[in-house]
Design an enzyme around this catalytic site. Structure first.
Site, PDB file in Angstrom:
ATOM      1  N   SER A 139      42.951 -13.387  41.026  1.00 35.23           N
ATOM      2  CA  SER A 139      42.606 -13.669  42.301  1.00 35.23           C
ATOM      3  C   SER A 139      41.950 -15.040  42.393  1.00 35.23           C
ATOM      4  O   SER A 139      41.436 -15.405  41.313  1.00 35.23           O
ATOM      5  CB  SER A 139      41.585 -12.592  42.776  1.00 35.23           C
ATOM      6  OG  SER A 139      40.951 -13.004  44.056  1.00 35.23           O
ATOM      7  N   TYR A 153      33.884  -7.556  41.653  1.00 36.37           N
ATOM      8  CA  TYR A 153      35.531  -7.895  41.902  1.00 36.37           C
ATOM      9  C   TYR A 153      35.803  -9.144  41.246  1.00 36.37           C
ATOM     10  O   TYR A 153      36.715  -9.424  40.602  1.00 36.37           O
ATOM     11  CB  TYR A 153      35.781  -7.765  43.307  1.00 36.37           C
ATOM     12  CG  TYR A 153      37.197  -8.048  43.701  1.00 36.37           C
ATOM     13  CD1 TYR A 153      38.127  -7.203  43.727  1.00 36.37           C
ATOM     14  CD2 TYR A 153      37.447  -9.516  44.164  1.00 36.37           C
ATOM     15  CE1 TYR A 153      39.550  -7.583  44.037  1.00 36.37           C
ATOM     16  CE2 TYR A 153      38.786  -9.826  44.225  1.00 36.37           C
ATOM     17  CZ  TYR A 153      39.833  -8.941  44.047  1.00 36.37           C
ATOM     18  OH  TYR A 153      40.997  -9.140  44.389  1.00 36.37           O
TER      19      TYR A 153
HETATM   20  N1  LIG Z   1      45.364  -9.473  49.615  1.00 38.55           N
HETATM   21  C1  LIG Z   1      44.644 -10.363  49.124  1.00 38.55           C
HETATM   22  O1  LIG Z   1      43.974 -10.982  49.919  1.00 38.55           O
HETATM   23  C2  LIG Z   1      44.360 -10.357  47.465  1.00 38.55           C
HETATM   24  C3  LIG Z   1      43.753 -11.769  46.990  1.00 38.55           C
HETATM   25  C4  LIG Z   1      43.681 -11.906  45.766  1.00 38.55           C
HETATM   26  C5  LIG Z   1      44.063 -10.857  44.914  1.00 38.55           C
HETATM   27  N2  LIG Z   1      44.677  -9.682  45.344  1.00 38.55           N
HETATM   28  C6  LIG Z   1      45.079  -8.498  44.403  1.00 38.55           C
HETATM   29  O2  LIG Z   1      46.404  -8.109  44.946  1.00 38.55           O
HETATM   30  C7  LIG Z   1      46.517  -6.859  44.316  1.00 38.55           C
HETATM   31  C8  LIG Z   1      47.116  -5.798  45.415  1.00 38.55           C
HETATM   32  O3  LIG Z   1      46.245  -5.808  46.422  1.00 38.55           O
HETATM   33  P1  LIG Z   1      46.480  -5.794  47.892  1.00 38.55           P
HETATM   34  O4  LIG Z   1      46.120  -6.866  48.585  1.00 38.55           O
HETATM   35  O5  LIG Z   1      47.999  -5.578  48.109  1.00 38.55           O
HETATM   36  O6  LIG Z   1      45.823  -4.422  48.329  1.00 38.55           O
HETATM   37  P2  LIG Z   1      46.310  -3.057  48.861  1.00 38.55           P
HETATM   38  O7  LIG Z   1      47.196  -3.079  50.024  1.00 38.55           O
HETATM   39  O8  LIG Z   1      44.970  -2.110  48.954  1.00 38.55           O
HETATM   40  O9  LIG Z   1      47.381  -2.369  47.520  1.00 38.55           O
HETATM   41  C9  LIG Z   1      46.522  -2.015  46.325  1.00 38.55           C
HETATM   42  C10 LIG Z   1      47.638  -1.178  45.662  1.00 38.55           C
HETATM   43  O10 LIG Z   1      46.779  -0.789  44.527  1.00 38.55           O
HETATM   44  C11 LIG Z   1      47.223   0.386  44.243  1.00 38.55           C
HETATM   45  N3  LIG Z   1      45.975   1.095  43.587  1.00 38.55           N
HETATM   46  C12 LIG Z   1      44.637   1.145  43.835  1.00 38.55           C
HETATM   47  N4  LIG Z   1      43.881   1.722  42.971  1.00 38.55           N
HETATM   48  C13 LIG Z   1      44.754   2.394  41.984  1.00 38.55           C
HETATM   49  C14 LIG Z   1      44.905   3.128  40.860  1.00 38.55           C
HETATM   50  N5  LIG Z   1      43.656   3.897  40.422  1.00 38.55           N
HETATM   51  N6  LIG Z   1      45.796   3.435  40.255  1.00 38.55           N
HETATM   52  C15 LIG Z   1      47.179   3.121  40.651  1.00 38.55           C
HETATM   53  N7  LIG Z   1      47.495   2.269  41.769  1.00 38.55           N
HETATM   54  C16 LIG Z   1      46.267   1.917  42.445  1.00 38.55           C
HETATM   55  C17 LIG Z   1      47.273   1.146  45.408  1.00 38.55           C
HETATM   56  O11 LIG Z   1      48.239   2.316  45.488  1.00 38.55           O
HETATM   57  P3  LIG Z   1      47.925   3.950  45.467  1.00 38.55           P
HETATM   58  O12 LIG Z   1      46.493   3.812  46.380  1.00 38.55           O
HETATM   59  O13 LIG Z   1      48.973   4.528  46.246  1.00 38.55           O
HETATM   60  O14 LIG Z   1      47.524   4.156  44.147  1.00 38.55           O
HETATM   61  C18 LIG Z   1      47.946   0.005  46.256  1.00 38.55           C
HETATM   62  O15 LIG Z   1      49.412   0.049  45.992  1.00 38.55           O
HETATM   63  C19 LIG Z   1      44.984  -6.333  43.706  1.00 38.55           C
HETATM   64  O16 LIG Z   1      44.948  -6.469  42.405  1.00 38.55           O
HETATM   65  C20 LIG Z   1      44.111  -7.413  44.666  1.00 38.55           C
HETATM   66  O17 LIG Z   1      42.904  -7.491  43.806  1.00 38.55           O
HETATM   67  C21 LIG Z   1      44.722  -9.489  46.526  1.00 38.55           C
END
Ligand SMILES: NC(=O)c1ccc[n+]([C@@H]2O[C@H](COP(=O)([O-])OP(=O)(O)OC[C@H]3O[C@@H](n4cnc5c(N)ncnc54)[C@H](OP(=O)(O)O)[C@@H]3O)[C@@H](O)[C@H]2O)c1
Length: 246
Positions: A139, A153
């Site tokens: 991130s 985080y």
């Molecule tokens: N969106 C942003 O602006 C942003 C920016 C920087 C980095 N990121 C990173 O991108 C990645 C994806 O995030 P997102 O933004 O797409 O958020 P999101 O829509 O909330 O998706 C998070 C995903 O992680 C899975 N997850 C969470 N806890 C888990 C666990 N214990 N075991 C297995 N799977 C788990 C969830 O699936 P289930 O709940 O079905 O298990 C879901 O598919 C993350 O690592 C986040 O830190 C996002």
């Protein structure tokens, strides 16, 4: 055509990466806890791209047995895993010392210890195969220590980036490649309802991520504008100035 395992594929960036990688002709191994979401996504993708193979498995990244079972199961399904994208993560957090340590602990266990477990399982497959592409989703928060609810985080995401760099250091010149991706704000479930500057749509943000991954870049700040130049400012601004930027 390659086989790509994506964790955290039930929503947000992971689900959209699955759609965009399928459109580029890759087969998919999709993992998360919400298997109903994975099944719906698989149906959507194979309807749009009938030649693609999509397998789904339950994975809780905080449960070591579940991570190894899913990764090994996918390898048995496909025979080879060419790329593993370690994407699962959560965005909980609270200022340290305010009695809400459970949120910080959950974030640390999911984002860092969970990523470590996924990397162990993926690297075991890649070492056995003698090849593979490991992608770790960090991130922009990893650029610097961040205050309040972001402290844990940001630390987990810096840890993820260091895991990737350590592996890249070790594996330089081998057929095992490691990439770390630093996304800026991209719309997803994690930040639903939050109003932050410079947020881009899921489709646009993930297009940048997929482009960087397909180029097998060692590291990428995405989308490159504004996040590549901002990464320099974030890393080097004196703390008092940096604090005013937040
Ligand atoms: N969106 C942003 O602006 C942003 C920016 C920087 C980095 N990121 C990173 O991108 C990645 C994806 O995030 P997102 O933004 O797409 O958020 P999101 O829509 O909330 O998706 C998070 C995903 O992680 C899975 N997850 C969470 N806890 C888990 C666990 N214990 N075991 C297995 N799977 C788990 C969830 O699936 P289930 O709940 O079905 O298990 C879901 O598919 C993350 O690592 C986040 O830190 C996002």
């Amino acid at each position: 055509m390659t086989t790509i395992l994506i964790t955290g594929a039930s929503s947000g960036l992971g689900a959209e990466m699955a759609r965009q990688f399928a459109a580029r002709g890759h087969d998919l191994a999709l993992a998360a806890r919400r298997t109903d979401r994975l099944a719906a996504l698989r149906d959507e993708i194979v309807t749009a791209h009938p030649d693609r193979r999509v397998e789904t498995r339950a994975m809780d990244v905080t449960d070591e047995d579940s991570v190894f079972a899913a990764v090994d199961g996918f390898r048995a399904d496909f025979g080879t895993l060419d790329r593993v994208v370690i994407n699962a993560g959560i965005g909980k957090g609270a200022p340290l010392g305010t009695g809400r340590q459970q949120a910080n602990r959950e974030t640390a266990m999911t984002n860092f210890v969970g990523a470590l477990t996924q990397a162990e399982a993926a690297m075991a497959v890649f070492r056995a195969q003698g090849a593979g592409h490991l992608v770790m989703i960090s991130s922009m928060s990893a650029m610097r220590g961040l205050p309040r609810s972001m402290t844990t985080y940001a630390a987990t995401k810096a840890g993820v980036a260091h895991l990737a760099e350590g592996l890249r250091n070790e594996l330089h010149g081998t057929p095992i490649t490691v990439s770390v991706i630093y996304p800026g704000w991209i719309e997803s479930e994690m930040n639903a309802g939050s109003r932050v500057p410079m947020m881009v749509s899921t489709e646009k943000g993930v297009a940048s991520i997929v482009h960087a991954i397909e180029k097998m870049k060692p590291s990428a700040h995405v989308p490159p504008l504004p996040w590549a130049p901002l990464s320099v400012v974030m890393r080097h601004a004196p703390l008092p100035l940096f604090r005013r930027l937040l």
